[in-house]
Design an enzyme around this catalytic site. Structure first.
Site, mmCIF file in Angstrom:
data_model
loop_
_atom_site.group_PDB
_atom_site.id
_atom_site.type_symbol
_atom_site.label_atom_id
_atom_site.label_comp_id
_atom_site.label_asym_id
_atom_site.label_seq_id
_atom_site.Cartn_x
_atom_site.Cartn_y
_atom_site.Cartn_z
ATOM 1 N N ARG A 77 -56.517 75.659 124.618
ATOM 2 C CA ARG A 77 -55.391 76.015 123.738
ATOM 3 C C ARG A 77 -55.408 77.488 123.417
ATOM 4 N NH1 ARG A 77 -54.845 73.214 118.217
ATOM 5 N NH2 ARG A 77 -57.058 73.688 118.125
ATOM 6 N N SER B 221 -66.892 75.529 122.412
ATOM 7 C CA SER B 221 -67.686 74.393 121.903
ATOM 8 C C SER B 221 -68.773 73.964 122.874
ATOM 9 C CB SER B 221 -66.768 73.224 121.573
ATOM 10 O OG SER B 221 -65.813 73.638 120.643
ATOM 11 N N ASP C 154 -67.087 74.801 116.994
ATOM 12 C CA ASP C 154 -66.046 74.016 116.285
ATOM 13 C C ASP C 154 -66.499 73.511 114.910
ATOM 14 O OD1 ASP C 154 -67.866 72.342 117.482
ATOM 15 O OD2 ASP C 154 -66.419 70.877 118.203
#
Length: 902
Positions: free
Chosen positions: A524, A588, A642
């Protein structure tokens, strides 16, 4: 003439459908906690929760009290695949002084008879389970406990009403202790009503049987009801047999419009006026008397026997059911009728015989009709409970009227099929229902108790005491300290990685920021606009890009070129290509950081395998790729995990949030630690966020005492055996696999799925964690659990579904408790760091397990409260930690950087 006279006894299908609806309403009343006290149909729970499944085996005793004779039985059930059983019985009289004496004498007599039976069968020194058929209305609170509500059938024993008949029987056995088995006990396992016994006997021969019906001197029905509808018993799982005690239907006036003057007269002359009104319209005890009253009135009105009333017609009980049955044998013509009437000193003409035969037909036909309407109500309820458009089922039947009357059975079947055309009903005649039935209930109880033991043994290692959880908390605390100390950090299993995030949002952050989020098969890019002051807000715009497999597993250069290509598309799409925006990169994967914008990849996880990346700084690789493209420039401020993003997102809303928790596919925690405690980073001032990477807790064997054989199997079959052991006990990625291993073990023991391990159960990863969440949902009926299991290719019975649900609950409860124990260690550490007696703190949480599982979050919170009583912990759900969180970290880092420069 007779038709006109008995017009009210002839019931049309419309009337029967109406009776059916009335009975359905009565059933609902009887099942409801608030309405049961005033309900006439008592719907008594029998605590029989399971029908025979064919795997029952062993020797059982049964005693049967409730008729003119007392019976003792020995039942052998063979596990030979043919479902065969053998019944041996002995009959004993029930003398008047016993059935109208006192309780102690009655139960001593039962014990004496049983002892005699055991002697004749050479069973005295065997300890056999016993089923007790007691055919009187009892209120049961357990399978082996029943309080007598009322005596019926000429029994009137003093001192037994409102007492538990099973404990009275046990006391009588205790008196005979020396005579019985060396252990001195007969093991009374079940108290059974004869109707339930009938259902169970037939259920052994036909597993579709879930209704029991008695039509004889008395009448009653029982059926398997969904537990969730039985308010009078705790628990919603599975089914239980309900003894309707339907004889009292109409005692509140619900059938007054159908009761004739003859019914009213019969009731007034009975032993219990106003009671058991439905039974008085149906059962063989009363039909002969009903025929007598009708014939008497017709004779008085000159319609029969030339108006001559004989003594027989005036004598109560003179016409019995056997007479009615004999007169309805149409094949014999009128000869039977003539003979019977002549014996009663009535001298009938041929017309008289035809009329009397017709009266008998109408009376017994009405009985079959009413019985059919109430039975149809039960069948409709069963079908609706199962949410089926069409249902196949079996009704087990016993009783003299059904067995001996020439037309009764045929009439009953026909009317039932007409009233419930969407039920395919098989009627199965019970053989020795009350005796063998009690033994079957006992055999099922015995099987369930043995199964319970095995299931408890399999699940026992998952049940963690408070003491054990405290131990886990203390061990976690020790491991946290190891990870922070310079000399032990290298060998620590809980890595305690510094993130170089040194502050949480204070509300003054503002500006436009870019965030990248790489952590799975999608990538993203986000534009985040942060406003400060009174109109504080965060606005986000994002675009999702796929990462093809060939790029995930190609070269590092190709991967980062693809990422930059996606960024370029997004900047163009948003029209901001020229701006040099600060950027936060959520990455992550495990990284060792040397500063907030330097992160060296320790190793790929989640299916990534791009070459030339491990051991490299991912921020440098991103900068290189931007340079190669030479289209735009970005200010890469922070590389972020994250978990830290989750803490920052919640920290923006609540300044008290200094812990981040992820409980989803993976499991991890970060928290703000005092710099003076972090030996591996220079400086003692202020705080820094530590990414614990606590999934590795236990990799040194420190929690081996709580790891089960199933945990070991899951670990050995995983991609990284011996690593991330705590994560494998607490995170969504592995819980379904633990459940699968337990189900395989229970199936091998013959406790599930009929002992058959299906192909699908052999597949790794079939049991996704989302299925755990669905199966454990409180709102799900077992029917829906069965559907979920069917989707997984597992054909389960109702009992299987209960066990699967229990296994899921046990595994996820342990996961939540272990997670809570770990978190308690962290909040306790925070409290000690601050040197306060009582700590108030907020934990930011994200992850599907926490958000979607019906019980995980509650158990986690309860465990933290129990293990860290001096900490008041608030849990706050994070909204988009990896996107919004990365932008906020970037904004905080910018703010702190500017302050530093000033």
């Amino acid at each position: 003439q007779v038709d006109r006279y008995l017009y009210h006894m002839r019931l049309s299908d419309d009337v029967l459908l109406d009776v059916m609806a009335r009975f359905q309403a009565e059933m609902v009343k009887g099942l409801g906690r608030d309405t049961n006290p005033t309900a006439t149909v008592k719907m008594l729970p029998s605590f029989v929760r399971s029908l025979p499944d064919g795997s029952e085996k062993g020797d059982f005793l049964a005693v049967d009290l409730g008729g003119s004779q007392f019976r003792a039985h020995q039942v052998k059930v063979f596990d030979d695949g043919k479902q065969s059983s053998q019944l041996e019985s002995k009959f004993y009289p029930t003398p008047k002084d016993i059935i109208q004496g006192n309780g102690a004498e009655l139960f001593d007599y039962v014990a004496d008879c049983l002892l005699d039976f055991m002697e004749t069968k050479n069973l005295k020194h065997k300890k056999l389970p016993l089923g007790f058929t007691f055919s009187f209305p009892c209120k049961q609170t357990k399978l082996d406990e029943g309080v007598l509500l009322a005596w019926t059938k000429h029994f009137k024993v003093r001192g037994v009403l409102d007492t538990d008949v099973v404990s009275s029987l046990r006391k009588a056995f205790q008196k005979h202790k020396a005579s019985f088995v060396p252990a001195g006990d007969v093991d009374v396992l079940a108290l059974v009503n004869d109707t339930v016994g009938t259902m169970m006997t037939c259920g052994y021969d036909d597993q579709r049987c879930e209704v029991g019906l008695i039509i004889g001197t008395g009448t009653n029905a029982c059926y398997m009801e969904e537990m969730r509808h039985i308010d009078l018993v705790e628990g919603d799982e599975g089914r239980m047999c309900i003894n309707t005690e339907w004889g009292a239907f109409g005692d509140d006036g619900a059938l007054d419009d159908l009761r004739t003057e003859f019914d009213q007269e019969l009731d007034l002359g009975s032993l219990n006026p106003g009671k058991q009104l439905f039974e008085k319209m149906i059962s063989s005890l009363y039909l002969g008397e009903l025929v007598r009253l009708i014939l008497l009135k017709m004779t008085k009105e000159g319609l029969l026997f030339n108006g001559k009333v004989s003594t027989a017609l005036l004598t109560k009980g003179k016409i019995e059911m056997k007479h009615v049955s004999a007169m309805e044998k149409y094949k014999e013509g009128l000869s039977n009728t003539k003979e019977i009437l002549t014996e009663l000193n009535l001298f009938p003409s041929e017309e008289d015989c035809i009329a009397v035969q017709h009266v008998c037909t109408i009376v017994s036909f009405r009985s079959a009709n009413l019985c059919a309407a109430a039975l149809a109500a039960i069948l409709t309820r069963l079908r609706e409970n199962k949410k089926l458009l069409r249902m196949r089922t079996t009704v087990g039947i016993d009783g003299g009227l059904y067995k001996t009357h020439p037309q009764y059975a045929k009439r009953l079947h026909k009317v039932v099929r007409r009233l419930v055309p969407n039920c395919d009903v098989r009627f199965l005649l019970s053989v020795s229902g009350s005796g063998k039935g009690a033994a079957m209930v006992t055999a099922v109880a015995y099987r369930l108790a043995a199964q319970r033991k095995q299931i408890d043994a399999a699940l026992a290692p998952f049940l963690l005491s408070l003491e054990t959880l405290r131990e886990v908390k203390n061990k976690m605390r020790t491991e946290l300290e190891y990870g922070l100390k310079r000399e032990t950090q290298a060998s620590a299993t809980v890595k305690m990685l510094p993130t170089y995030v040194c502050g949480t949002p204070d509300g003054t952050e503002k500006g436009k920021f870019l965030a990248l989020d790489l952590g799975g098969t999608n990538f993203r890019v986000l534009l985040v606009k942060i406003r400060s002051g009174r109109r504080r807000s965060v606005q986000m715009y994002n675009k999702i890009f796929a990462i093809p497999l060939e790029i995930m597993q190609g070269t590092g250069e190709e991967l980062f070129d693809h990422i930059v290509q996606c960024i370029a598309d997004f900047l163009e799409y948003m029209g901001i290509k020229g701006a040099r925006l600060p950027l936060g990169f959520t990455f992550s994967f495990p990284c060792r950081q040397a500063s907030i914008d330097k992160g060296t990849l320790v190793g790929w996880t989640k299916g990534f395998k791009a070459t030339d990346c491990e051991g490299e700084d991912v921020v440098d690789m991103l900068r290189e790729a931007i340079r190669r493209r030479n289209e735009f420039d970005l200010d890469i401020v922070a590389v972020v995990n994250d978990t830290v993003g989750t803490m920052m997102t919640c920290g923006y809303e609540d300044p008290n949030c200094e812990i981040g928790l992820i409980a989803g596919t993976g499991s991890n925690v970060c928290y703000m630690e005092d710099m003076k405690n972090i030996e591996i980073v220079e400086g003692n001032e202020g705080k820094m966020c530590i990414n614990t990477e606590w999934g590795g807790f236990g990799d040194n064997g420190c929690i081996d005492n709580i790891r089960t054989k199933y945990d070991k199997e899951v670990d050995e079959g995983s991609l990284n055996p011996g690593k991330q052991r705590y994560e494998k006990m607490t995170s969504g990625m592995y819980l379904g696999e633990i459940v699968r291993q337990i189900l395989i073990d229970l199936t091998k023991q013959g406790l599930l799925f009929r002992g058959q391990i299906s192909e699908s159960l052999r597949k790794r990863g079939i049991f996704e964690t989302k299925f755990l969440s669905q199966i454990e949902s409180d709102r799900l009926a077992l029917l829906q659990v069965r559907r979920i299991l069917q989707q997984l290719g597992l054909d389960s019975t109702c009992e299987d579904s209960i066990i699967v649900k229990e296994v899921c609950g046990t595994v996820s409860k342990r996961a939540a408790q272990l997670c809570g124990a770990g978190l308690a260690a962290i909040v306790e550490k925070k409290r000690e760091n601050q040197g306060v007696e009582h700590l108030q703190i907020t934990v930011g949480v994200d992850g599907t397990l926490y958000k979607l599982h019906p019980h995980f979050s509650r158990i986690l919170r309860e465990t933290v409260k129990e293990l860290a009583p001096r900490c008041d912990v608030t849990f706050m759900l994070s909204e988009d930690g990896s996107g919004k969180g990365a932008a906020l970290i970037t904004a905080v880092a910018k703010r702190l950087h500017n302050v530093g420069q000033k």
